[in-house]
Design a protein around this motif. Sequence first.
Motif, PDB file in Angstrom:
ATOM      1  N   LEU A   1       0.811  -1.219   0.000  1.00 44.52           N
ATOM      2  CA  LEU A   1       0.000   0.000   0.000  1.00 44.52           C
ATOM      3  C   LEU A   1       0.846   1.271   0.000  1.00 44.52           C
ATOM      4  CD1 LEU A   1      -3.019  -0.923   2.319  1.00 44.52           C
ATOM      5  CD2 LEU A   1      -2.834  -1.025  -0.173  1.00 44.52           C
ATOM      6  N   PRO A   2       1.870   1.384   0.857  1.00 49.19           N
ATOM      7  CA  PRO A   2       2.706   2.600   0.781  1.00 49.19           C
ATOM      8  C   PRO A   2       3.420   2.743  -0.557  1.00 49.19           C
ATOM      9  CG  PRO A   2       3.043   1.472   2.867  1.00 49.19           C
ATOM     10  CD  PRO A   2       2.240   0.554   2.005  1.00 49.19           C
ATOM     11  N   TYR A   3       3.824   1.641  -1.153  1.00 49.12           N
ATOM     12  CA  TYR A   3       4.495   1.725  -2.447  1.00 49.12           C
ATOM     13  C   TYR A   3       3.542   2.275  -3.500  1.00 49.12           C
ATOM     14  CZ  TYR A   3       7.131   0.511  -6.625  1.00 49.12           C
ATOM     15  OH  TYR A   3       7.802   0.576  -7.822  1.00 49.12           O
ATOM     16  N   GLY A   4       2.341   1.725  -3.561  1.00 50.33           N
ATOM     17  CA  GLY A   4       1.373   2.191  -4.543  1.00 50.33           C
ATOM     18  C   GLY A   4       1.018   3.653  -4.357  1.00 50.33           C
ATOM     19  N   GLU A   5       0.878   4.077  -3.113  1.00 48.12           N
ATOM     20  CA  GLU A   5       0.555   5.474  -2.842  1.00 48.12           C
ATOM     21  C   GLU A   5       1.719   6.382  -3.226  1.00 48.12           C
ATOM     22  OE1 GLU A   5      -1.396   8.942  -1.590  1.00 48.12           O
ATOM     23  OE2 GLU A   5      -2.095   6.947  -2.213  1.00 48.12           O
ATOM     24  N   GLY A   6       2.947   5.937  -2.955  1.00 46.34           N
ATOM     25  CA  GLY A   6       4.112   6.741  -3.311  1.00 46.34           C
ATOM     26  C   GLY A   6       4.254   6.906  -4.816  1.00 46.34           C
TER      27      GLY A   6
ATOM     28  N   ARG B   1       1.853  11.776 -10.236  1.00 41.29           N
ATOM     29  CA  ARG B   1       0.961  12.930 -10.333  1.00 41.29           C
ATOM     30  C   ARG B   1       1.768  14.225 -10.359  1.00 41.29           C
ATOM     31  NH1 ARG B   1      -3.344  13.704  -5.619  1.00 41.29           N
ATOM     32  NH2 ARG B   1      -1.379  14.121  -4.504  1.00 41.29           N
TER      33      ARG B   1
ATOM     34  N   ARG C   1       1.825   6.747  -6.990  1.00 42.55           N
ATOM     35  CA  ARG C   1       0.720   7.611  -7.427  1.00 42.55           C
ATOM     36  C   ARG C   1       1.060   9.083  -7.221  1.00 42.55           C
ATOM     37  NH1 ARG C   1      -3.449  10.476  -5.656  1.00 42.55           N
ATOM     38  NH2 ARG C   1      -2.819  10.168  -3.478  1.00 42.55           N
ATOM     39  N   ARG C   2       1.588   9.412  -6.056  1.00 42.60           N
ATOM     40  CA  ARG C   2       1.945  10.807  -5.764  1.00 42.60           C
ATOM     41  C   ARG C   2       3.086  11.289  -6.660  1.00 42.60           C
ATOM     42  NH1 ARG C   2       1.910  11.313   0.892  1.00 42.60           N
ATOM     43  NH2 ARG C   2      -0.280  10.728   1.197  1.00 42.60           N
TER      44      ARG C   2
ATOM     45  N   THR D   1       5.543   8.639  -0.126  1.00 47.45           N
ATOM     46  CA  THR D   1       4.402   8.315   0.732  1.00 47.45           C
ATOM     47  C   THR D   1       4.529   8.982   2.090  1.00 47.45           C
ATOM     48  OG1 THR D   1       4.103   6.179  -0.357  1.00 47.45           O
ATOM     49  CG2 THR D   1       3.121   6.431   1.819  1.00 47.45           C
TER      50      THR D   1
END
Length: 268
Positions: free
Chosen positions: A14-19, A25, A21-22, A94
């Motif tokens: 989850l932290p990898y995917g969020e990082g 972006r 994504r950010r 993240t």
Amino acid sequence: MTTAVWITIVALVLPYGEGVRRLWRAAGTGRGIAWWRAGSFAAGAAILIATLSAPFDALADARFSVHMAEHLLMVAVIPPLVLLGSPEVAFAWTFRAVRWQRDRLPVAVRTGWLWATTPLVAWLAHTATLWLWHQPQWYQAALENAAVHAVEHLSLLGTAFLLWRCAIRPRGGRRAGAGIAVLLMLATAMQSGALGALLASSTRVWYPAQELTLGHAAALADQQLAGLLMWIPGGLLYALAGCVFFYTWIGARPRVAPMGTTSAEVAQ
């Protein structure tokens, strides 16, 4: 799969995917962390989840050869795939709101990390862990106790990540790091191959639990198959990685200018 293992996987994915994504972006899709790196991490995470999920994990408890295949994925496939995904970059995005500096960490933490990520220490830790969990009494304990089983998986993964990190993210120059990586792969192939050869050539069953479940002949054949898996496919995985690092080492050799060439001409 135990709760501890699930928590570990979620805490990574989850932290990898969020990082990512950010980062994408802010910088643009595919920048900072390339598509192939994100795919590498995703492949490593998917293999880990599949390996530790039923029915594969349940079959690994009944068949030592399947258990060995599970371990090979944990120590020789999943760590390099995850590390090639640049997880440290994703995690930095993240948790960028958490402002900390390395110099502010306790001296014991910094010293411990530097010590643990020394190539020789990482190799010794991984070697000891691999041989420990293939001793009959420890293997039996892992089969009988879910908590011990989780510790087995986490210790194998943890020490394998340290080993592969020393190879993929070496300290010092690129050429020296690639040379150390080649030695690490060679040494790991030799020690794991030795364990596999012992299992494959043994005429006695090492693990009584397997003998009780399968019978002597079937358990011995399954053990020899497990040894062959560690010895040959496992050795080939490390050999392939060693070849990649060797190619990097060759490519990192300094350019030698012909006699009479000026420094400006070399720079061009």
